[in-house]
Design a protein around this motif. Structure first.
Motif, PDB file in Angstrom:
ATOM      1  N   ASP A   1     -18.704  -2.107   3.281  1.00  0.00           N
ATOM      2  CA  ASP A   1     -18.449  -1.860   1.869  1.00  0.00           C
ATOM      3  C   ASP A   1     -19.798  -1.844   1.154  1.00  0.00           C
ATOM      4  OD1 ASP A   1     -16.755  -1.948  -0.666  1.00  0.00           O
ATOM      5  OD2 ASP A   1     -17.954  -3.772  -0.880  1.00  0.00           O
ATOM      6  N   ARG A   2     -20.117  -0.762   0.472  1.00  0.00           N
ATOM      7  CA  ARG A   2     -21.465  -0.576  -0.067  1.00  0.00           C
ATOM      8  C   ARG A   2     -21.820  -1.659  -1.101  1.00  0.00           C
ATOM      9  NH1 ARG A   2     -24.997   3.939  -0.657  1.00  0.00           N
ATOM     10  NH2 ARG A   2     -23.885   4.838   1.139  1.00  0.00           N
ATOM     11  N   GLU A   3     -20.905  -2.046  -1.953  1.00  0.00           N
ATOM     12  CA  GLU A   3     -21.213  -3.079  -2.938  1.00  0.00           C
ATOM     13  C   GLU A   3     -21.460  -4.429  -2.265  1.00  0.00           C
ATOM     14  OE1 GLU A   3     -18.500  -3.379  -6.164  1.00  0.00           O
ATOM     15  OE2 GLU A   3     -19.057  -1.427  -7.008  1.00  0.00           O
ATOM     16  N   THR A   4     -20.672  -4.739  -1.230  1.00  0.00           N
ATOM     17  CA  THR A   4     -20.919  -5.978  -0.487  1.00  0.00           C
ATOM     18  C   THR A   4     -22.296  -5.943   0.141  1.00  0.00           C
ATOM     19  OG1 THR A   4     -18.555  -6.218   0.004  1.00  0.00           O
ATOM     20  CG2 THR A   4     -20.087  -7.454   1.378  1.00  0.00           C
ATOM     21  N   TYR A   5     -22.660  -4.809   0.708  1.00  0.00           N
ATOM     22  CA  TYR A   5     -23.963  -4.659   1.343  1.00  0.00           C
ATOM     23  C   TYR A   5     -25.089  -4.896   0.326  1.00  0.00           C
ATOM     24  CZ  TYR A   5     -27.797  -2.522   3.973  1.00  0.00           C
ATOM     25  OH  TYR A   5     -28.985  -2.289   4.611  1.00  0.00           O
ATOM     26  N   VAL A   6     -24.977  -4.274  -0.826  1.00  0.00           N
ATOM     27  CA  VAL A   6     -26.057  -4.341  -1.819  1.00  0.00           C
ATOM     28  C   VAL A   6     -26.094  -5.697  -2.522  1.00  0.00           C
ATOM     29  CG1 VAL A   6     -26.909  -3.354  -3.984  1.00  0.00           C
ATOM     30  CG2 VAL A   6     -26.088  -1.840  -2.158  1.00  0.00           C
ATOM     31  N   TYR A   7     -24.966  -6.109  -3.056  1.00  0.00           N
ATOM     32  CA  TYR A   7     -24.927  -7.355  -3.834  1.00  0.00           C
ATOM     33  C   TYR A   7     -24.987  -8.589  -2.936  1.00  0.00           C
ATOM     34  CZ  TYR A   7     -23.474  -4.291  -7.669  1.00  0.00           C
ATOM     35  OH  TYR A   7     -23.412  -3.295  -8.617  1.00  0.00           O
ATOM     36  N   GLY A   8     -24.418  -8.484  -1.738  1.00  0.00           N
ATOM     37  CA  GLY A   8     -24.502  -9.595  -0.800  1.00  0.00           C
ATOM     38  C   GLY A   8     -25.932  -9.871  -0.391  1.00  0.00           C
ATOM     39  N   TYR A   9     -26.711  -8.819  -0.229  1.00  0.00           N
ATOM     40  CA  TYR A   9     -28.117  -8.992   0.139  1.00  0.00           C
ATOM     41  C   TYR A   9     -28.897  -9.637  -1.008  1.00  0.00           C
ATOM     42  CZ  TYR A   9     -32.244  -8.050   2.953  1.00  0.00           C
ATOM     43  OH  TYR A   9     -33.357  -8.196   3.737  1.00  0.00           O
ATOM     44  N   THR A  10     -28.517  -9.326  -2.224  1.00  0.00           N
ATOM     45  CA  THR A  10     -29.125  -9.994  -3.381  1.00  0.00           C
ATOM     46  C   THR A  10     -28.853 -11.495  -3.323  1.00  0.00           C
ATOM     47  OG1 THR A  10     -28.904  -8.008  -4.750  1.00  0.00           O
ATOM     48  CG2 THR A  10     -29.209 -10.102  -5.898  1.00  0.00           C
ATOM     49  N   ASP A  11     -27.614 -11.862  -2.994  1.00  0.00           N
ATOM     50  CA  ASP A  11     -27.270 -13.280  -2.836  1.00  0.00           C
ATOM     51  C   ASP A  11     -28.192 -13.956  -1.830  1.00  0.00           C
ATOM     52  OD1 ASP A  11     -25.204 -13.092  -4.646  1.00  0.00           O
ATOM     53  OD2 ASP A  11     -23.601 -13.156  -3.156  1.00  0.00           O
ATOM     54  N   LEU A  12     -28.438 -13.289  -0.714  1.00  0.00           N
ATOM     55  CA  LEU A  12     -29.256 -13.879   0.346  1.00  0.00           C
ATOM     56  C   LEU A  12     -30.708 -14.052  -0.090  1.00  0.00           C
ATOM     57  CD1 LEU A  12     -27.963 -12.090   3.565  1.00  0.00           C
ATOM     58  CD2 LEU A  12     -27.144 -14.156   2.461  1.00  0.00           C
ATOM     59  N   LEU A  13     -31.230 -13.060  -0.779  1.00  0.00           N
ATOM     60  CA  LEU A  13     -32.619 -13.126  -1.224  1.00  0.00           C
ATOM     61  C   LEU A  13     -32.841 -14.237  -2.257  1.00  0.00           C
ATOM     62  CD1 LEU A  13     -33.560  -9.344  -1.467  1.00  0.00           C
ATOM     63  CD2 LEU A  13     -34.441 -11.007   0.177  1.00  0.00           C
ATOM     64  N   LYS A  14     -31.796 -14.628  -2.942  1.00  0.00           N
ATOM     65  CA  LYS A  14     -31.918 -15.680  -3.945  1.00  0.00           C
ATOM     66  C   LYS A  14     -31.930 -17.079  -3.312  1.00  0.00           C
ATOM     67  CE  LYS A  14     -29.575 -15.126  -7.878  1.00  0.00           C
ATOM     68  NZ  LYS A  14     -30.548 -14.802  -8.921  1.00  0.00           N
ATOM     69  N   LEU A  15     -31.502 -17.177  -2.051  1.00  0.00           N
ATOM     70  CA  LEU A  15     -31.421 -18.481  -1.398  1.00  0.00           C
ATOM     71  C   LEU A  15     -32.798 -19.083  -1.146  1.00  0.00           C
ATOM     72  CD1 LEU A  15     -28.708 -17.963   1.387  1.00  0.00           C
ATOM     73  CD2 LEU A  15     -28.439 -19.165  -0.780  1.00  0.00           C
TER      74      LEU A  15
END
Length: 280
Positions: free
Chosen positions: A193-207
């Motif tokens: 899912d493209r939004e999961t791919y994009v926004y999920g990666y943002t979540d990871l980078l914030k960790l």
């Protein structure tokens, strides 16, 4: 009034019933439990051969995440609901003598779970995982500057399929030395899912889990690849995990990010040796 209360009750039940789970589980075997957490976009099946090569009897729980591999997405935030649902799952299953193995992003989840379940945990294995990816990829950039609505994210969301495929293939080539696995790795991103791919990666980078590492008492095995060089990898892992006292770092020669593809026998040997000492 009774009709209104009845209607509200039905709506609550429907909402609960239709709630999308943050992950799915493939459960097999008997013995002390092992939770296996894959990386970003990766299905739990990436652990199939690892599970088959375990020496001893274990109850394995291979996780796959919402938004990837045909599983319905859950929207944003993405990482936090997975973590919370995993916490609930471990409690529901009444797990003790638990070992958690996490690859890449799965290692971040494993780290969070290790802090939550100090008493229940007997083993922690982190494979090619860093507590703060942002520090390596975007040094000096604060988490607060990363937002879902950003020019980069919007570009990724609008990227045509053929261009996105090229991006996925380029990334895949940097993650394994096995030519026959490149298309497979790329397909996990392409089919996501493209939004999961994009926004999920943002979540990871914030960790940034580095300050939390001091709270982990479980003996931890950190497994890394030597790409791009053994010296660089050693320095990166030592720097990122400086706050984790009880750890061993081992590096797989001739491997990129997916050690289970590039050096599978080495990976199995490392895991089995650790389990014999810590999770029997």
């Amino acid at each position: 009034m009774k009709k209104i209360l009845l209607l509200l009750s039905i709506l609550v039940i429907v909402k609960h019933t239709n709630a999308q789970s943050a992950f799915t589980v493939e459960k097999s075997g008997q013995g002390n439990p092992i939770i296996l957490l894959p990386g970003f976009t990766t299905p739990g099946s990436v652990w199939d051969q690892t599970i088959k090569n375990l020496e001893g009897s274990y109850e394995t729980h291979a996780i796959s995440y919402a938004g990837f591999n045909g599983i319905d997405p859950i929207g944003t935030p993405w990482y936090a609901p997975i973590k919370e649902e995993l916490i609930d799952y471990i409690r529901k299953e009444n797990m003790t003598n638990l070992t958690i193995i996490g690859h890449s992003m799965g290692g971040n989840l494993a780290t969070d779970l290790a802090i939550e379940f100090t008493n229940e945990l007997s083993g922690l294995i982190l494979v090619e995982s860093l507590p703060c990816m942002r520090d390596l990829m975007m040094p000096g950039v604060p988490a607060s500057s990363l937002q879902y609505d950003s020019p980069y994210n919007n570009q990724m969301l609008k990227m045509p399929a053929d261009a996105f495929r090229n991006v996925a293939l380029t990334m895949a080539r940097n993650m394994t030395n096995q030519e026959d696995k490149i298309e497979l790795l790329a397909s996990w991103s392409i089919e996501a899912d493209r939004e999961t791919y994009v926004y999920g990666y943002t979540d990871l980078l914030k960790l940034d889990q580095r300050p939390m590492l001091k709270d982990i008492t479980t003996k931890t095995l950190i497994l890394g690849a030597t790409f791009p060089s053994r010296e660089m990898s050693q320095q990166t892992f030592e720097k990122q995990y400086v706050n984790l006292a009880n750890k061993t770092i081992e590096l797989a020669d001739g491997s990129k990010h997916f050690i289970m593809f590039d050096q599978p026998e080495w990976l199995y040997a490392q895991i089995n040796s650790y389990l014999k000492k810590n999770a029997q």
